[in-house]
Design a protein around this motif. Structure first.
Motif, short mmCIF file in Angstrom:
data_model
loop_
_atom_site.label_atom_id
_atom_site.label_comp_id
_atom_site.label_asym_id
_atom_site.label_seq_id
_atom_site.Cartn_x
_atom_site.Cartn_y
_atom_site.Cartn_z
N PHE A 155 0.79 -1.24 0.02
CA PHE A 155 0.01 -0.02 0.11
C PHE A 155 0.91 1.13 -0.11
O PHE A 155 2.24 1.22 0.12
N THR A 156 0.26 2.36 -0.10
CA THR A 156 1.00 3.79 -0.34
C THR A 156 0.42 4.35 0.74
O THR A 156 -0.85 5.02 0.90
N LEU A 157 1.60 5.03 1.65
CA LEU A 157 1.19 6.22 2.47
C LEU A 157 1.49 7.53 1.80
O LEU A 157 2.14 7.78 1.02
N THR A 158 0.83 8.50 2.33
CA THR A 158 1.19 9.96 2.10
C THR A 158 1.34 10.87 3.18
O THR A 158 0.61 10.48 4.29
N SER A 159 2.37 11.58 3.26
CA SER A 159 2.76 12.35 4.24
C SER A 159 2.86 13.90 3.86
O SER A 159 3.46 14.26 2.72
#
Length: 208
Positions: A155-159
């Motif tokens: 999965f991809t996290l965004t910061s």
């Protein structure tokens, strides 16, 4: 009466005080009183030293209660860890629109003896979000988990660079038995995610 007879009363003509009765005094009663007090005091001291408390007849001695045992947290039904990045040339961090994308190549393992299903993945925390998964990071739900077999969970996290303080986000999986039920949320810990997330806090990265 002859002198010295018990019960005689003598008068002192030189002193007009009260008559004095002359009789045999029994000094034994007076002399025994200090001895009895001494024995009582000694017995009390011994009782204090031995720690005994004398209670009325029929009353039980107080008992100390044991502290309650600590309640341990239940073991989560799944375990999540990092897998391998693929292909090797893929950079796990990229910047787009003021946000840093973090590719997380996670692997999930069913720790129970029955089949499970992951129905959703949620991300929460200041400045954190869930990005789109594309390419080899593609993920589709529901994800079926056989017992003990590791399954890919990329999965991809965004910061968000606009949020100054961004702690490591909370990762939650919605896990259910493989019987069509809705499932329940389970918070999971991914080892070393904090190190990867910490790289998104570098000011130079957000200025790209």
């Amino acid at each position: 009466m002859p002198a010295g007879t018990p019960g005689d009363v003598e008068f002192d003509l030189d002193d007009a005080g009260a008559p004095e009765r002359v009789g045999r005094a029994s000094p034994s009663g007076v002399s025994r009183l200090p001895g009895r007090l001494a024995w009582a005091a000694a017995g009390l001291a011994v009782g204090v030293l031995l720690g005994h408390v004398w209670l009325p007849a029929g009353m039980p001695e107080p008992r100390s209660t044991a502290a309650p045992a600590p309640v341990s947290a239940p073991t989560p039904p799944v375990r999540v860890s990092f897998g391998a990045y693929a292909p090797p040339e893929v950079e796990p961090l990229s910047v787009s629109g003021g946000k840093v994308d973090v590719l997380v190549p996670a692997v999930v393992v069913n720790e129970t003896s029955a089949p499970l299903v992951v129905r959703a993945l949620r991300v929460s925390g200041p400045g954190a979000g869930l990005g789109e998964t594309t390419g080899y990071m593609f993920l589709d739900f529901p994800l079926h988990l056989p017992p003990g077999e590791p399954m890919q969970l990329p999965f991809t996290l965004t910061s968000d660079c606009a949020v100054a303080v961004r702690p490591v986000p909370r990762i939650t999986l919605v896990v259910a038995p493989d019987d069509g039920s809705a499932g329940s949320p389970v918070d999971v810990t991914i080892p070393d995610l904090g190190s990867l997330w910490g790289r998104t806090l570098a000011p130079a990265l957000c200025r790209r």
